[in-house]
Scaffold this motif. Structure first.
Motif, PDB file in Angstrom:
ATOM      1  N   MET A 101       0.832  -1.201   0.000  1.00  0.00           N
ATOM      2  CA  MET A 101       0.000   0.000   0.000  1.00  0.00           C
ATOM      3  C   MET A 101       0.866   1.251   0.000  1.00  0.00           C
ATOM      4  SD  MET A 101      -2.961   1.482   0.271  1.00  0.00           S
ATOM      5  CE  MET A 101      -3.232   3.227   0.463  1.00  0.00           C
ATOM      6  N   THR A 102       1.870   1.263   0.850  1.00  0.00           N
ATOM      7  CA  THR A 102       2.697   2.469   0.900  1.00  0.00           C
ATOM      8  C   THR A 102       4.125   2.166   0.478  1.00  0.00           C
ATOM      9  OG1 THR A 102       3.327   2.043   3.161  1.00  0.00           O
ATOM     10  CG2 THR A 102       1.356   3.354   2.818  1.00  0.00           C
ATOM     11  N   LEU A 103       4.810   3.231   0.155  1.00  0.00           N
ATOM     12  CA  LEU A 103       6.185   3.079  -0.295  1.00  0.00           C
ATOM     13  C   LEU A 103       7.045   2.454   0.792  1.00  0.00           C
ATOM     14  CD1 LEU A 103       8.556   3.928  -2.282  1.00  0.00           C
ATOM     15  CD2 LEU A 103       8.870   5.795  -0.681  1.00  0.00           C
ATOM     16  N   ASN A 148       9.473  -0.907 -13.503  1.00  0.00           N
ATOM     17  CA  ASN A 148       8.600   0.092 -12.891  1.00  0.00           C
ATOM     18  C   ASN A 148       8.640   1.438 -13.589  1.00  0.00           C
ATOM     19  OD1 ASN A 148       7.393  -1.387 -10.801  1.00  0.00           O
ATOM     20  ND2 ASN A 148       9.363  -1.406  -9.744  1.00  0.00           N
ATOM     21  N   LEU A 149       9.793   1.761 -14.185  1.00  0.00           N
ATOM     22  CA  LEU A 149       9.925   3.083 -14.798  1.00  0.00           C
ATOM     23  C   LEU A 149       8.897   3.319 -15.898  1.00  0.00           C
ATOM     24  CD1 LEU A 149      12.024   5.402 -14.286  1.00  0.00           C
ATOM     25  CD2 LEU A 149      13.053   4.685 -16.419  1.00  0.00           C
ATOM     26  N   ALA A 170       5.340   4.101 -14.710  1.00  0.00           N
ATOM     27  CA  ALA A 170       5.045   5.388 -14.098  1.00  0.00           C
ATOM     28  C   ALA A 170       5.102   6.523 -15.101  1.00  0.00           C
ATOM     29  CB  ALA A 170       6.022   5.651 -12.963  1.00  0.00           C
ATOM     30  N   PHE A 208       2.370   9.137 -15.199  1.00  0.00           N
ATOM     31  CA  PHE A 208       2.366  10.076 -14.076  1.00  0.00           C
ATOM     32  C   PHE A 208       3.334  11.212 -14.342  1.00  0.00           C
ATOM     33  CE2 PHE A 208       4.592  11.687 -10.402  1.00  0.00           C
ATOM     34  CZ  PHE A 208       3.544  12.313  -9.766  1.00  0.00           C
ATOM     35  N   PHE A 209       4.541  10.865 -14.848  1.00  0.00           N
ATOM     36  CA  PHE A 209       5.538  11.917 -15.032  1.00  0.00           C
ATOM     37  C   PHE A 209       5.199  12.831 -16.193  1.00  0.00           C
ATOM     38  CE2 PHE A 209       8.110   9.293 -12.218  1.00  0.00           C
ATOM     39  CZ  PHE A 209       8.501  10.281 -11.345  1.00  0.00           C
ATOM     40  N   ARG A 227      10.809  11.313  -4.450  1.00  0.00           N
ATOM     41  CA  ARG A 227       9.711  11.610  -5.367  1.00  0.00           C
ATOM     42  C   ARG A 227       9.647  10.596  -6.491  1.00  0.00           C
ATOM     43  NH1 ARG A 227       8.270  17.855  -6.001  1.00  0.00           N
ATOM     44  NH2 ARG A 227       8.115  18.280  -3.791  1.00  0.00           N
ATOM     45  N   ASN A 228      10.830  10.313  -7.094  1.00  0.00           N
ATOM     46  CA  ASN A 228      10.826   9.348  -8.191  1.00  0.00           C
ATOM     47  C   ASN A 228      10.298   8.011  -7.729  1.00  0.00           C
ATOM     48  OD1 ASN A 228      11.649  10.897 -10.225  1.00  0.00           O
ATOM     49  ND2 ASN A 228      13.669   9.995 -10.449  1.00  0.00           N
ATOM     50  N   ASN A 229      10.876   7.519  -6.610  1.00  0.00           N
ATOM     51  CA  ASN A 229      10.510   6.179  -6.182  1.00  0.00           C
ATOM     52  C   ASN A 229       9.057   6.090  -5.785  1.00  0.00           C
ATOM     53  OD1 ASN A 229      12.731   4.753  -6.626  1.00  0.00           O
ATOM     54  ND2 ASN A 229      13.709   5.302  -4.702  1.00  0.00           N
ATOM     55  N   THR A 230       8.590   7.138  -5.088  1.00  0.00           N
ATOM     56  CA  THR A 230       7.215   7.110  -4.636  1.00  0.00           C
ATOM     57  C   THR A 230       6.291   6.844  -5.806  1.00  0.00           C
ATOM     58  OG1 THR A 230       7.904   8.859  -3.191  1.00  0.00           O
ATOM     59  CG2 THR A 230       5.604   8.335  -3.194  1.00  0.00           C
ATOM     60  N   HIS A 231       6.581   7.504  -6.930  1.00  0.00           N
ATOM     61  CA  HIS A 231       5.656   7.381  -8.035  1.00  0.00           C
ATOM     62  C   HIS A 231       5.992   6.244  -8.956  1.00  0.00           C
ATOM     63  CE1 HIS A 231       3.213  10.626  -6.922  1.00  0.00           C
ATOM     64  NE2 HIS A 231       4.308  11.222  -6.506  1.00  0.00           N
ATOM     65  N   MET A 232       7.307   5.939  -9.004  1.00  0.00           N
ATOM     66  CA  MET A 232       7.662   4.835  -9.869  1.00  0.00           C
ATOM     67  C   MET A 232       7.017   3.560  -9.369  1.00  0.00           C
ATOM     68  SD  MET A 232      11.418   4.498 -11.157  1.00  0.00           S
ATOM     69  CE  MET A 232      12.079   6.011 -10.718  1.00  0.00           C
ATOM     70  N   ARG A 262       4.378   3.402  -7.728  1.00  0.00           N
ATOM     71  CA  ARG A 262       2.927   3.487  -7.771  1.00  0.00           C
ATOM     72  C   ARG A 262       2.277   3.034  -6.479  1.00  0.00           C
ATOM     73  NH1 ARG A 262      -0.303   4.142 -12.434  1.00  0.00           N
ATOM     74  NH2 ARG A 262       0.767   5.762 -13.584  1.00  0.00           N
ATOM     75  N   ARG A 263       2.922   3.314  -5.366  1.00  0.00           N
ATOM     76  CA  ARG A 263       2.368   2.807  -4.128  1.00  0.00           C
ATOM     77  C   ARG A 263       1.598   3.873  -3.368  1.00  0.00           C
ATOM     78  NH1 ARG A 263       7.310  -0.657  -4.032  1.00  0.00           N
ATOM     79  NH2 ARG A 263       6.446  -2.716  -4.419  1.00  0.00           N
TER      80      ARG A 263
END
Lengths: 209, 471
Positions: free
Chosen positions: A1-3, A28-29, A32, A35-36, B457-462, B464-465
């Motif tokens: 759920m969270t990072l 993963n890149l 995402a 989003f970027f 920031r990158n990891n948080t969004h990469m 997707r969590r």
């Protein structure tokens, strides 16, 4: 759920197989990327708009006058001192956009156009701000020492791009589930080596005159 | 710059890569913008990756070329700035701050002799000394000055108000008496006359009764700051005047003493060359021996002002001492207002240890910052949380508006606060490291904050969590 929980859960894997980091990144890149895309264009549109509007400094100006304006001297300082820039936080925010753009420039090329527009808006914004709004107190003058650091940050973007591309090439499979892009991956490794040497060579050597 | 770099990248990548990844190729499950990205090359069209490879090489070389030319441009501009008359004339352009001065060189005369061979020679040396009570006295005087300034202003404000009230009352009685000839017809805006309240402090003091004068409370004994209702109440103006007189006198005494010390260490002796080291450990950083006996003993740093700018640059770039950390930390163009005086005399070994600790904390913070960020993410998702966890069920029973505020407005605000806090903490860490100037702190903040941005920031969004909450 969270990072955080994600990282902790993935930690044993990462520690046991550090080699899996590039492939994790590579998987993963691209996911995402959308989003970027929005992140970059959002920064360009809303960031530049907010920068031109300067609402918060305007409000702060009156709040400061009300709270701190107790003597003629303090009122003069509030009214006639130019605002200065926190270089230490302004640069990283901007170079992050460069890093994101370069990282995705080949994987998701849509970002290039958006980033180009964003940086054009930023150029107009900061030209306006530095001409009309900001001052540089002599005590904080570094003679531009932030700039070479910012150029070093660009290399980070190039590394992320190259490592991910290399991993993606090595992971590519054709219809028969065979690795299909080994030569491309190998050539990316060569490029990474070139980038490392270009980065580590003192930049003064690159400057020949 | 980056717009110019991106323009060809944009055009070429769209012309080449968009068709390569989208025409006659598709991977199941991809739609919309995903059709235009790397992953859309189908398994039978793997040869198309050549395009990505060639472009990656091309873009890399293009960016290198740009970095090189920008760097070249930067060096040119910086050198033109360094020799521009406006900057070159300033004292800071030809001054070097040297830290880690060992005992042998801890006198004005020794440093003068050491650098005398550089073009132009040394104009003046300031050793930073252990000034003991002096900085404190100076701070007290500054504070008293600002107290006096604001107290006088508020006194004059009160006086003006009282006088205006009086005049109004007089005018009223006059209009009742219908006798305008008696009026004091000096307008309030008249140029300065002896009776002008705003210029005449003593008149203001006459006008304001004792109990309306500005007052403040002194700090109660054990506390470093003052609290309302505790501590002695004093008349601000009288207190500040007495304080300024007292600190000025004390500073004068200390400065005479300091001048004696400086004269002693900078006196020319009969024999030229370096003065003999008056201690058994001339290269040690710790102060001992004769130096210790001065009232204000020298510490391990000094400012050296050269007669010519080039000498300052030579001194800053040359290796001066054979031992590690001795005379090693040299800074050019330091503005006095930029200096963090408390950090100047840190032992270089201690500074090294602090550097390591501070970077450890920085990396730890960068990793741990993910937790509050994750918490904020959870707050933005409160709708689903309150149905999952029974102890949060009460949130679902709140009115929709409040839940809306909690999930919609709170997270961005919290996030903005978190992002504001981190640079403050990072600046503090850099200061505790012993960084000698504020601009050097900003420079180190740039590196740390960039690292944070890229990693968090990158990891948080990469990964997707986190739910997208627009940061």
């Amino acid at each position: 759920m969270t990072l955080s929980s994600g990282i902790i859960a993935a930690l044993p894997d990462l520690l046991n197989k550090p080699g899996s980091i590039p492939s994790l990144l590579a998987q993963n890149l691209p996911k995402a990327s959308n989003f970027f895309l929005t992140y970059v264009i959002l920064q360009g549109l809303s960031g530049a708009a907010a920068g031109f509007l300067q609402v918060i400094p305007l409000v702060l100006y009156y709040v400061k006058l009300f709270i701190l304006g107790s003597t003629p001297r303090s009122i003069y300082t509030i009214k006639y001192t130019l605002r200065d820039v926190a270089w230490g936080t302004l640069w990283p925010g901007t170079t992050l956009l460069v890093v994101v753009t370069i990282s995705y420039s080949v994987i998701s090329p849509i970002i290039n156009g958006l980033a180009c527009a964003t940086f054009f808006l930023f150029y107009q914004l900061y030209k306006y701000l530095f001409l009309w709004q900001f001052g540089q107190p002599a005590s904080g003058e570094t003679g531009g020492q932030f700039f070479p650091k910012a150029l070093q940050h660009v290399f980070v973007g190039m590394y992320i791009q190259q490592i991910c591309l290399a991993a993606l090439f090595f992971l590519a499979r054709d219809q028969n589930k065979d690795a299909s892009a080994i030569p491309e991956g190998a050539l990316m490794i060569v490029l990474i080596a070139f980038t490392v040497s270009a980065n580590l060579l003192p930049l003064s050597i690159l400057i020949t005159n | 710059m980056i717009t110019r770099v991106l323009l060809p990248i944009w055009l070429i990548s769209w012309i080449v890569l968009l068709p390569v990844t989208s025409v006659n190729t598709s991977v199941p499950g991809r739609s919309g913008l995903d059709k235009l990205s790397f992953g859309n090359v189908s398994t039978d069209k793997q040869g198309r990756y050549a395009a990505h490879l060639i472009l990656a090489w091309g873009f890399t070389f293009w960016i290198w070329w740009n970095i090189k030319s920008e760097m070249q441009h930067f060096v040119g501009v910086r050198q033109r700035w360094l020799i521009s008359p406006e900057y070159a004339r300033s004292a800071q352009a030809s001054t070097v701050l040297i830290r880690g001065v060992p005992q042998r060189y801890l006198s004005e005369r020794a440093l003068n002799v050491l650098y005398s061979h550089l073009p132009g020679g040394v104009a003046k040396v300031w050793l930073n000394r252990d000034l003991k009570e002096m900085p404190d006295l100076y701070e007290r005087r500054l504070k008293a000055c600002s107290v006096l300034e604001s107290a006088e202003t508020s006194l004059m404000n009160t006086a003006t108000k009282l006088r205006n009230k009086k005049l109004k009352a007089q005018a009223k009685t006059r209009s009742k008496e219908k006798n305008p000839s008696l009026a004091d017809d000096t307008p309030l805006t008249a140029p300065s006359t002896p009776g002008d309240t705003e210029r005449n402090v003593s008149l203001a003091e006459q006008l304001v009764p004792k109990n309306k004068r500005p007052t403040h409370r002194l700090a109660a004994g054990f506390l470093p700051f003052s609290l309302p209702l505790i501590g002695k109440k004093v008349d601000s103006i009288e207190w500040a005047r007495a304080e300024i007189a007292e600190t000025s006198a004390a500073l004068k005494v200390s400065r005479t003493e300091l001048a004696k010390d400086v004269a002693k260490t900078s006196a020319e002796e009969a024999n030229p060359g370096l003065p003999p080291a008056k201690t058994n450990h001339p290269d040690a950083l710790k102060i001992s021996g004769v130096a210790r006996e001065q009232t204000y003993p020298p510490m391990n740093s000094a400012f050296v002002l050269f007669n010519r700018q080039i000498a300052a640059h030579l001194a800053a770039q040359a290796l001066t001492h054979h031992d590690p950390y001795r005379l090693a930390d040299r800074h050019l163009g330091v503005d006095p207002e930029d200096v963090i005086w408390g950090n100047l005399n840190m032992n270089p070994y201690e500074a090294r240890v602090r550097l390591a600790i501070s970077w450890g904390i920085t990396l730890g913070l960068i990793i741990l910052w993910a937790f509050p960020v994750a918490f904020v993410g959870a707050v933005s998702n409160i709708h689903s949380l309150c149905t999952t966890y029974s102890w949060l069920a009460w949130i679902c029973k709140l009115p929709d508006v409040i839940v809306g505020i909690i999930s919609g407005i709170l997270p961005p605000v919290l996030l903005a606060v978190l992002m504001l806090l981190l640079p403050i903490v990072l600046r503090l860490l850099s200061r505790l490291e012993g960084t000698p100037t504020r601009s050097a702190i900003e420079l180190s903040l740039m590196t740390r904050f960039f690292l944070f941005q890229v990693l968090v920031r990158n990891n948080t969004h990469m990964s997707r969590r986190l739910p997208d909450i627009g940061f």
